[in-house]
Scaffold this active site. Structure first.
Site, short mmCIF file in Angstrom:
data_model
loop_
_atom_site.label_atom_id
_atom_site.label_comp_id
_atom_site.label_asym_id
_atom_site.label_seq_id
_atom_site.Cartn_x
_atom_site.Cartn_y
_atom_site.Cartn_z
N ALA A 221 0.91 -1.19 -0.02
CA ALA A 221 -0.11 -0.01 -0.08
C ALA A 221 0.65 1.12 -0.01
O ALA A 221 2.08 1.01 0.31
CB ALA A 221 -0.91 0.03 1.32
N GLY B 9 -0.05 -5.12 1.13
CA GLY B 9 -1.59 -4.88 0.58
C GLY B 9 -1.39 -5.66 -0.97
O GLY B 9 -2.32 -6.02 -1.31
N GLU C 118 -1.98 -9.00 -0.07
CA GLU C 118 -3.47 -9.49 0.21
C GLU C 118 -4.45 -9.32 -1.02
O GLU C 118 -5.29 -9.88 -0.97
CB GLU C 118 -3.69 -8.34 1.37
N GLU D 249 4.26 -5.44 7.45
CA GLU D 249 3.28 -4.36 8.02
C GLU D 249 3.67 -4.23 9.60
O GLU D 249 3.96 -2.96 10.08
CB GLU D 249 1.75 -4.65 7.98
#
Length: 256
Positions: A74, A117, A120, A140
């Site tokens: 992200a 992300g 994911e 993360e």
């Protein structure tokens, strides 16, 4: 307008995605090469637009990244500014769940890094294929947060609790071989063949009954007692003209 905006639909223009609306599939390329295709709010909004269109006209989705990276996580500059309210809104997780719930099959073609992300996002797809340079990781906790867009439960479903803890808590990375060994990816293919093989997979899907695939995916993803879901789903399919036609063609071929 970004030089990377591209679509075969003149009514829809994207800044962070390249999208092909084909007759039998949708091909989406994450395109933020200046940020290793990192997922930012604009990309999330544009992916929601893609999902809305596929929900209205279901067809298989091929998701890949521009260049030699799938998605490098992200956008940290945006994450740093997000607070409690944004976390509770589930900005990324709501999109990934929407992607996961699409009626038609979804395939992630992963070349290079799928981090945070980005990993994911690939987990939310039904099937993943990868190149030898693919790497899945969840960094993360090193940034003071959890992998909060599905990895803490979806990765466990995909590879098992032990391996998920190694990745999420131990900081281990899954390279292509490890991802294949643990069932996270279906196959490893050379980078130059990745998209061709991904399209070949969708070709096989397209040869099957779209309704049967839709119902199979629905039952696979359903919670609760499966025998009832199996029976109800099969009851719908048994009444379809497509099922009758396909079985008739099969029996006629067998007679030859």
């Amino acid at each position: 307008m970004s030089q990377y905006s591209e679509t075969h639909d003149p009514e829809t223009r994207f800044e962070t995605l390249g999208v092909e609306w084909r007759e039998d599939r949708v091909v989406v390329e994450l395109r933020r090469p200046e940020a290793r295709n990192a997922i930012n709010a604009e990309m999330i909004a544009e992916l929601h637009q893609v999902c809305a269109r596929i929900e209205a006209d279901p067809k298989p989705l091929l998701l890949t990244g521009h260049g030699t990276v799938f998605a490098g996580g992200a956008d940290i500059s945006e994450l740093r500014e997000r607070g409690r309210d944004q976390a509770l809104a589930g900005i990324n997780s709501r999109l990934f769940e929407r992607l996961h719930r699409l009626q038609a099959p979804t395939v992630a073609a992963v070349d290079g890094f799928a981090l945070g992300g980005g990993a994911e996002l690939s987990y939310a797809c039904d099937i993943r294929i990868a190149t030898p340079t693919a790497v899945f990781a969840q960094p993360e906790p090193g940034l003071g947060i959890i992998a909060g867009a599905g990895a803490c439960w979806r990765l466990k479903e995909l590879v098992g609790t032990s391996v998920a803890k190694q990745v999420l808590i131990g900081g281990f990375k899954l390279d292509a071989e490890a991802a294949l060994r643990h069932g996270l990816v279906a196959e490893i293919v050379p980078s130059e063949e990745l998209r061709e093989r991904a399209h070949g997979l969708i070709d096989r899907m397209a040869a099957s009954s779209a309704m049967a695939l839709r119902m199979t995916k629905m039952v696979l993803d359903a919670d609760g007692v499966h025998p009832l879901a199996d029976d109800l789903t099969q009851a719908v399919l048994f009444e379809s003209a497509d099922k009758h036609d396909r079985m008739t063609r099969f029996l006629e071929r067998k007679k030859r």
